[in-house]
Write an enzyme that holds these catalytic residues in place. Structure first.
Site, PDB file in Angstrom:
ATOM      1  N   PRO A   1       0.818  -1.208   0.000  1.00 45.13           N
ATOM      2  CA  PRO A   1       0.000   0.000   0.000  1.00 45.13           C
ATOM      3  C   PRO A   1       0.854   1.262   0.000  1.00 45.13           C
ATOM      4  CG  PRO A   1      -0.453  -1.398   1.928  1.00 45.13           C
ATOM      5  CD  PRO A   1       0.741  -1.945   1.249  1.00 45.13           C
ATOM      6  N   GLU A   2       0.660   2.075  -1.004  1.00 41.29           N
ATOM      7  CA  GLU A   2       1.263   3.398  -1.058  1.00 41.29           C
ATOM      8  C   GLU A   2       0.116   4.403  -0.925  1.00 41.29           C
ATOM      9  OE1 GLU A   2       4.005   3.735  -4.403  1.00 41.29           O
ATOM     10  OE2 GLU A   2       4.113   1.571  -4.543  1.00 41.29           O
TER      11      GLU A   2
ATOM     12  N   ARG B   1       3.530 -10.557   6.552  1.00 39.85           N
ATOM     13  CA  ARG B   1       4.916 -10.394   6.971  1.00 39.85           C
ATOM     14  C   ARG B   1       5.095  -9.695   8.310  1.00 39.85           C
ATOM     15  NH1 ARG B   1       7.592  -9.146   1.220  1.00 39.85           N
ATOM     16  NH2 ARG B   1       5.468  -9.322   0.526  1.00 39.85           N
TER      17      ARG B   1
END
Length: 266
Positions: free
Chosen positions: A2-3, A109
């Site tokens: 996500p940016e 992660r």
DNA sequence: ATTGCTTCCTGAGCGC
DNA sequence: TGCGCTCAGGAAGCAA
């Protein structure tokens, strides 16, 4: 990953789904996910009164003067559910609401984090951020000022959150391709005119990506667990040929993949 | 002050 | 089928 456009899409979704809902509990499923976590305040967070974005951070303020600051890093997801319908394999935290709905923080992660602060507390990670690229103040003069004495390649500078808040690897690649500027060009060697092009393309790419609910390469999903659509408009990231048919080159910069066209980008 | 390397973490994809 | 390796990458922390 996500940016800015993906985080904006998530924030838009959260505003639709959980604004004004009362929090019953916040549970940490995996230790280390929630920072500054104090069990005592758990039932006292109150009602969610605002949900905003700053850079890639999501900031939720509550009626009892707390703020939850969420960063999804690469694989974090926030999924809103009325009833538990699916099993999520990497749930890190749960935000439960009074009406039996919940927001699941799932993150393969486990790099993503939730921080809890009092409303008026200064948050160091937010204080350090540079300008929002979609704001009016973000222009070529700002970049010129920031890039003085910067010998790093422009690609790395675009990723520096202290200069521009919200760009990540995919959009940095796409912006430079559209601006026809080499990712290897040093920051302090770029003319005002080139910087103006970067500013324009940055706004153009981000606005289009927000319109299409972000880019889904692998993990990113909206609050409704839906993919974005901007991956269909990528011109250089993970591509083999550019629009003119030249071979795209893939290199590493600051540990991240850069894709560019050595012919079109100078 | 700036730059660059390492760490965190897990699943996918690859060669053998 | 399964093993070991590499890769994906945002940001913090530290060394140079």
């Amino acid at each position: 990953m996500p940016e800015l456009p993906e985080v904006q899409t998530i924030v838009n979704g959260l505003n639709e789904k959980i604004l004004n809902k009362k929090i019953v509990s916040l549970n940490e499923v995996r230790e280390g996910t929630i920072q500054n976590f104090i069990d005592d305040i758990n039932p006292e967070l109150g009602i969610i009164v605002s949900i905003k974005r700053r850079g890639k951070y999501i900031i939720m303020e509550t009626s009892n003067n707390y703020k939850l600051i969420i960063h999804l890093r690469m694989t974090g997801k926030l999924i809103y559910e009325r009833l538990p319908e699916k099993m999520y394999s990497h749930v890190r935290a749960n935000l439960m609401f009074e009406d039996d709905t919940r927001l699941i923080f799932d993150d393969v992660r486990a790099f993503g984090k939730i921080q809890i602060y009092k409303k008026d507390d200064e948050v160091e990670s937010l204080e350090k951020l540079g300008l929002e690229p979609v704001s009016k103040d973000f222009n070529e003069k700002y970049l010129k000022r920031k890039f003085i004495n910067r010998k790093s390649p422009i690609k790395n500078l675009l990723l520096n959150q202290r200069i521009i808040a919200g760009l990540g690897n995919i959009y940095a690649n796409e912006i430079l391709y559209r601006a026809r500027i080499s990712p290897l060009k040093k920051g302090n060697e770029l003319s005002l005119k080139k910087l103006k092009t970067i500013v324009e393309k940055t706004k153009e790419v981000l606005e289009q990506a927000i319109k299409y609910n972000g880019t889904t390469i692998s993990d990113y999903r909206s609050v409704e667990d839906k993919t974005g659509e901007f991956q269909n408009f990528l011109k250089v990231y993970r591509k083999e040929y550019c629009e003119c048919g030249h071979q795209i080159k893939k290199i590493k910069q600051a540990g991240r993949s850069t894709y560019y066209c050595p012919v079109c980008q100078k």
